[in-house]
Scaffold this active site. Structure first.
Site, mmCIF file in Angstrom:
data_model
loop_
_atom_site.group_PDB
_atom_site.id
_atom_site.type_symbol
_atom_site.label_atom_id
_atom_site.label_comp_id
_atom_site.label_asym_id
_atom_site.label_seq_id
_atom_site.Cartn_x
_atom_site.Cartn_y
_atom_site.Cartn_z
ATOM 1 C CD GLU A 1 -5.632 5.749 2.049
ATOM 2 O OE1 GLU A 1 -5.942 4.537 2.493
ATOM 3 O OE2 GLU A 1 -4.362 6.006 1.540
ATOM 4 C CG HIS B 1 0.010 6.138 -0.839
ATOM 5 N ND1 HIS B 1 -0.997 6.566 -1.218
ATOM 6 C CD2 HIS B 1 -0.256 5.474 0.574
ATOM 7 C CE1 HIS B 1 -2.098 6.252 -0.461
ATOM 8 N NE2 HIS B 1 -1.573 5.620 0.568
ATOM 9 C CG HIS C 1 -1.786 1.164 1.425
ATOM 10 N ND1 HIS C 1 -3.151 1.036 1.034
ATOM 11 C CD2 HIS C 1 -1.552 2.394 1.769
ATOM 12 C CE1 HIS C 1 -3.750 2.149 1.346
ATOM 13 N NE2 HIS C 1 -2.712 3.019 1.780
ATOM 14 C CD GLU C 2 2.051 3.754 3.618
ATOM 15 O OE1 GLU C 2 2.656 4.916 3.546
ATOM 16 O OE2 GLU C 2 0.868 3.777 3.855
#
Length: 278
Positions: free
Chosen positions: A208, A149, A145-146
């Protein structure tokens, strides 16, 4: 009257230049297909990330991989996620988008439940997050997820919004020279590392959803069961019940339908899933 007219004329020219600059900085992401406003060169952000990452590590307690299974796990997961991202971008003919990335993975001793990734692949996981992740697959969901980003330039978008017109034609170096502390705080906050500075810049809903979507794919390609992300977010919600939510949720707001969205992404992610060693 002439002076006023000339002043208006120059104001219009400046406005036109700014608008033109912002339009020119708006581009379509070849992977997600979404238009993004990116006023700052990725090379500048990566350069600043190297400096800020080293400063952060020098002022916090880094857990050494020798003698720490948790630190070893962070590096192992990070390396597998890295390979997954590189393979994914290669398969899509976009390897050049990862130019300049020099991946690093550190576990930092802190009670905060947080994790983040700066431009160029500079990753930090806090020990306070591990009681919530509980296992390697869930940690992979967080790190995937990070990393999403970072590779999708979400921080660049947020910094561009924060600097606004000031960034057009000046860039990050001028902003740093004029307002070094404010720009550094904006940088840390833009990449989810600003909780200790009192800077919280929540990712947008679009950011997100992209990070959830592709984070699942990267974790699956790395050999981790993406379905563990569902259990992770259930634990995240439980951890925040009746108290201040973990920093990870503060900088990454959890909408009520996040798990529902993850379930929608799951069939695609499972197509990429091949357990490690099989």
């Amino acid at each position: 009257m002439i002076g006023f007219t000339l002043k208006n004329h120059y104001a219009k020219i400046i406005s036109l230049v700014l608008i033109t600059g912002m339009i020119a900085a708006c581009s379509r992401n070849p992977i997600t297909g979404r238009n993004q406003l990116k006023l700052l060169p990725e090379s500048q952000l990566q350069s600043m990330a190297v400096t800020e990452y080293q400063t952060f590590l020098s002022t916090n307690k880094v857990v050494n991989t020798s003698g720490s299974k948790d630190a070893e796990m962070v590096v192992r997961v990070g390396q597998r996620i890295t390979k997954a991202v590189q393979d994914f971008y290669a398969q899509n003919g976009r390897s050049k988008d990862l130019e300049g990335y020099q991946w690093e993975y550190k576990l930092v001793d802190s009670k905060e439940a947080n994790a983040w990734c700066m431009p160029g692949g500079k990753i930090v996981v806090y020990t306070g997050l591990l009681p919530i992740t509980q296992n390697e697959a869930a940690l992979a969901a967080v790190m995937g997820h990070e990393v999403s980003h970072a590779v999708f330039n979400h921080g660049n978008e947020r910094m561009s919004q924060g600097l606004g017109a000031e960034a057009v034609g000046t860039g990050l170096q001028v902003a740093l020279a004029n307002k070094p502390a404010a720009t550094q705080n904006l940088f840390m906050g833009a990449f989810g590392a600003g909780a200790q500075l009192g800077v919280l810049l929540p990712f947008s809903r679009k950011h997100e959803l992209e990070a959830d979507h592709y984070g699942l794919i990267f974790a699956a390609m790395a050999g981790y069961n993406p379905q563990e992300a569902i259990n992770l977010w259930e634990r995240m919600e439980k951890a925040s019940a009746g108290q201040t939510p973990p920093e990870f949720m503060s900088t990454h707001p959890s909408e009520g339908h996040r798990i529902e969205q993850l379930q929608k992404y799951m069939p695609e992610a499972l197509k990429y899933y091949k357990p490690v060693g099989k």
